[in-house]
Design a protein around this motif. Structure first.
Motif, short mmCIF file in Angstrom:
data_model
loop_
_atom_site.label_atom_id
_atom_site.label_comp_id
_atom_site.label_asym_id
_atom_site.label_seq_id
_atom_site.Cartn_x
_atom_site.Cartn_y
_atom_site.Cartn_z
N UNK A 273 20.12 39.76 38.14
CA UNK A 273 21.51 39.88 38.26
C UNK A 273 21.62 40.54 38.96
N UNK A 274 20.90 40.48 40.40
CA UNK A 274 21.27 40.98 41.36
C UNK A 274 22.64 39.88 41.99
N UNK A 275 21.75 38.21 41.33
CA UNK A 275 22.37 37.41 42.43
C UNK A 275 24.10 37.38 41.40
N UNK A 276 23.95 37.46 40.44
CA UNK A 276 25.12 37.55 39.71
C UNK A 276 26.42 38.22 39.45
N UNK A 277 26.12 39.50 39.99
CA UNK A 277 26.41 40.58 40.39
C UNK A 277 27.55 40.52 41.88
N UNK A 278 26.97 39.80 42.56
CA UNK A 278 27.17 39.40 44.14
C UNK A 278 28.05 38.18 43.89
N UNK B 177 13.37 36.14 39.16
CA UNK B 177 13.23 37.44 38.30
C UNK B 177 14.23 37.92 37.59
N UNK B 178 14.03 38.65 36.60
CA UNK B 178 15.64 39.36 36.11
C UNK B 178 16.34 39.61 36.43
N UNK B 179 15.37 41.05 37.72
CA UNK B 179 16.31 41.59 38.31
C UNK B 179 16.83 41.16 39.46
N UNK B 180 16.05 39.47 40.50
CA UNK B 180 16.83 39.09 41.05
C UNK B 180 18.36 38.18 41.02
#
Length: 123
Positions: free
Chosen positions: A18-23, A13-16
């Protein structure tokens, strides 16, 4: 021939995503390296900042300087008070710089319950 020849596609999902890419960005690893490390059970931490390396260099410099002062004092049988005061002030300045740099960057988390604290609660 490639060592890794199996390709896997995953939908997020978009949220998942974004979280992956932040990490991934914080770890300074490639997305693929990050996923492989997570899969192998490694704990991924944020990569140190440039400030961190600057501070490490500064601490080494102060340590070397203090070591030189102590060697000189030991060899000559005397202490050079002004030189020692200067070294101590440099050390204090470096400590203040470390505190200012990292005081707001360290997340304050509740202590996780360890096996020791769980055993204490049971007794």
């Amino acid at each position: 021939m490639r060592k890794r020849n199996r390709r896997v596609e995953i939908y997020f999902s978009d949220e998942e995503y974004e979280e992956l890419m932040e990490k991934v960005t914080a770890s300074k690893l490639s997305r693929e390296q990050f996923c492989r490390m997570v899969l192998s059970g490694a704990k991924i931490k944020e990569a140190p900042t440039a400030e961190f390396y600057k501070l490490i260099t500064e601490m080494r410099r102060v340590g070397v300087h203090l070591n030189q002062v102590l060697k000189k004092a030991n060899a000559g049988g005397f202490l050079d008070a002004p030189m020692i005061r200067e070294s101590i002030e440099e050390l204090h300045a470096t400590q203040r710089m470390l505190y200012k740099t990292f005081q707001n960057k360290v997340p304050r988390k509740k202590k996780a319950k360890t096996e020791d604290t769980l055993e204490e609660e049971d007794t």
